[in-house]
Structures are given as structure tokens and as C-alpha cells.
Enzyme design. Structure first.
Site, short mmCIF file in Angstrom:
data_model
loop_
_atom_site.label_atom_id
_atom_site.label_comp_id
_atom_site.label_asym_id
_atom_site.label_seq_id
_atom_site.Cartn_x
_atom_site.Cartn_y
_atom_site.Cartn_z
N TYR A 196 0.80 -1.28 0.01
CA TYR A 196 0.09 -0.13 0.07
C TYR A 196 0.80 1.30 -0.30
CZ TYR A 196 -3.75 -3.35 0.99
OH TYR A 196 -4.52 -4.46 0.94
N HIS A 199 -4.62 6.44 -0.49
CA HIS A 199 -5.27 6.12 1.12
C HIS A 199 -4.14 6.07 2.10
CE1 HIS A 199 -8.88 5.38 2.48
NE2 HIS A 199 -8.93 3.98 2.75
N PHE A 244 -4.73 -1.61 9.57
CA PHE A 244 -5.12 -1.20 8.18
C PHE A 244 -6.41 0.00 8.71
CE2 PHE A 244 -3.48 -5.31 7.32
CZ PHE A 244 -3.04 -5.08 6.00
N ASN A 256 -9.61 0.79 8.11
CA ASN A 256 -11.04 0.97 8.52
C ASN A 256 -11.13 0.48 10.04
OD1 ASN A 256 -11.77 1.44 6.11
ND2 ASN A 256 -12.59 -0.64 5.53
N ASN A 276 -13.84 5.83 6.46
CA ASN A 276 -13.97 4.74 7.24
C ASN A 276 -13.08 4.73 8.48
OD1 ASN A 276 -16.40 3.60 6.19
ND2 ASN A 276 -15.17 2.36 4.73
#
Length: 185
Positions: free
Chosen positions: A14, A19, A64, A66, A112
Site C-alpha cells: 500500500y 489512501h 489497516f 478501517n 471509514n
């Protein structure tokens, strides 16, 4: 002590995605103030140091995106800190690439990670620095978009916005959220 939390997703997979702007900002701040991100505790990668005379804890939740609130809530409770001691940096698809939006409180706005923080700390009243990653193209899946990387044309603007986010943190610490909003919004 101020807790400065950058939101993102752990692992190399990632790195550099839209994000992970919160993580990028934390790396910039750590580099600028010579803070080593070398503690793995409270479900987060943590570094402690001083910014403008204030003790700070830089936090990158490893849960992560969320589930970011699990880590941040645990840290605030463990160190007996309040939401007023928290500043969160994160990506925002409602802002053009390179734009910052600083707020002292507010809703999750569909993010989120922020929703989860609000659920775990019980309030919407904490400082936040939103970093624009551009609007999702029509017809494109949201998850696919926020997990995509920036184009080579976008990268200079992204680097500049990450630097400005680090500047904003220093202004928040030294002169307060209102001064930072006036300067960077």
C-alpha cells in the site's frame, strides 16, 4: 503530549497509494524533526520526540485503515490523554490533489478510518488535517481508486502537500488550530 496520527494501510503493498497520505505525512514529520519510528506497540508503529517544544507521539496504526480507532483509542486511554491531544492526518477524495483542509471537529465525511476513530474515542471533536488526493473518476470503484498510486505528473504536487501538512502540524502545535486553518485552508 500531542498524539499525531497518520492514517494508512500497513505493508509495502500500500506504500504510495492515495489512501496512505496520512502515513506519508508522518514519515515527512518524522524526518523533519528527527523522530525515529521504531516502537511497535498499541497496534501501531510509534515514534516520540519534540516539535516546537511540545512532546509528541507520531502514530501509524497497523490495523489497516478501517480499524484505525482501535489503535488510537488504546493509545489515548493508556496515556490518559483526551481527544483534544489528538491530531489526525488522512486522505480526502473530496479535495483536489495538493489541497489541505484543517478542522477542529466534524463528521467522518464517509471516511471509514475516521468513522472508526470516532467510534473508539466517542467524539467528533479532535483536530484533523485532510490531504486532498483528487476526486474519484466517475464510474471507477472507490476502493480501487483510493488504493491506486499517483501518476508521475501528480507526484510533485503530492510531495508539496505532504510538506505543507507537516508545516500545518507545527502551526497547530505552536499557535493553535484556528491559526492553522487561516494559513492553510
Amino acid at each position: 503530549m500531542k498524539v499525531i496520527a497518520g492514517l494508512g494501510n500497513p505493508t509495502k503493498k500500500y506504500e504510495g497509494t492515495r489512501h496512505n497520505m496520512g502515513f506519508s505525512a508522518i514519515y515527512q514529520i518524522a524526518d523533519r524533526y528527527n523522530i525515529k519510528m521504531n516502537i511497535l506497540n498499541h497496534k501501531a508503529l510509534i515514534g516520540t520526540g519534540i516539535i516546537a517544544g511540545e512532546k509528541v507521539m507520531l502514530v501509524m496504526p497497523q490495523t489497516f485503515m478501517n480499524l484505525s480507532g482501535e489503535s488510537i483509542g488504546e493509545i489515548l486511554r493508556y496515556y490518559k490523554l483526551t481527544p483534544e491531544d489528538l491530531i489526525v492526518l488522512y486522505d480526502d477524495i473530496d479535495l483536489d490533489i495538493g489541497k489541505l483542509r484543517i478542522r477542529a471537529k466534524g463528521s467522518a465525511g464517509g471516511h471509514n478510518g475516521i468513522k472508526n476513530i470516532i467510534a473508539h474515542i466517542g467524539t467528533t471533536e479532535f483536530d484533523r488535517v485532510r490531504i486532498g488526493v483528487g476526486h474519484k473518476p466517475e464510474g471507477r470503484d472507490l476502493a480501487d481508486y483510493v488504493l491506486s498510486r499517483f501518476s508521475s505528473e501528480e507526484l510533485p504536487v503530492v510531495r508539496d502537500s505532504v510538506s505543507k501538512a507537516a508545516d500545518a502540524i507545527e502551526v497547530i502545535i505552536t499557535t493553535g488550530i484556528d491559526a492553522a486553518m487561516n494559513k492553510f485552508n
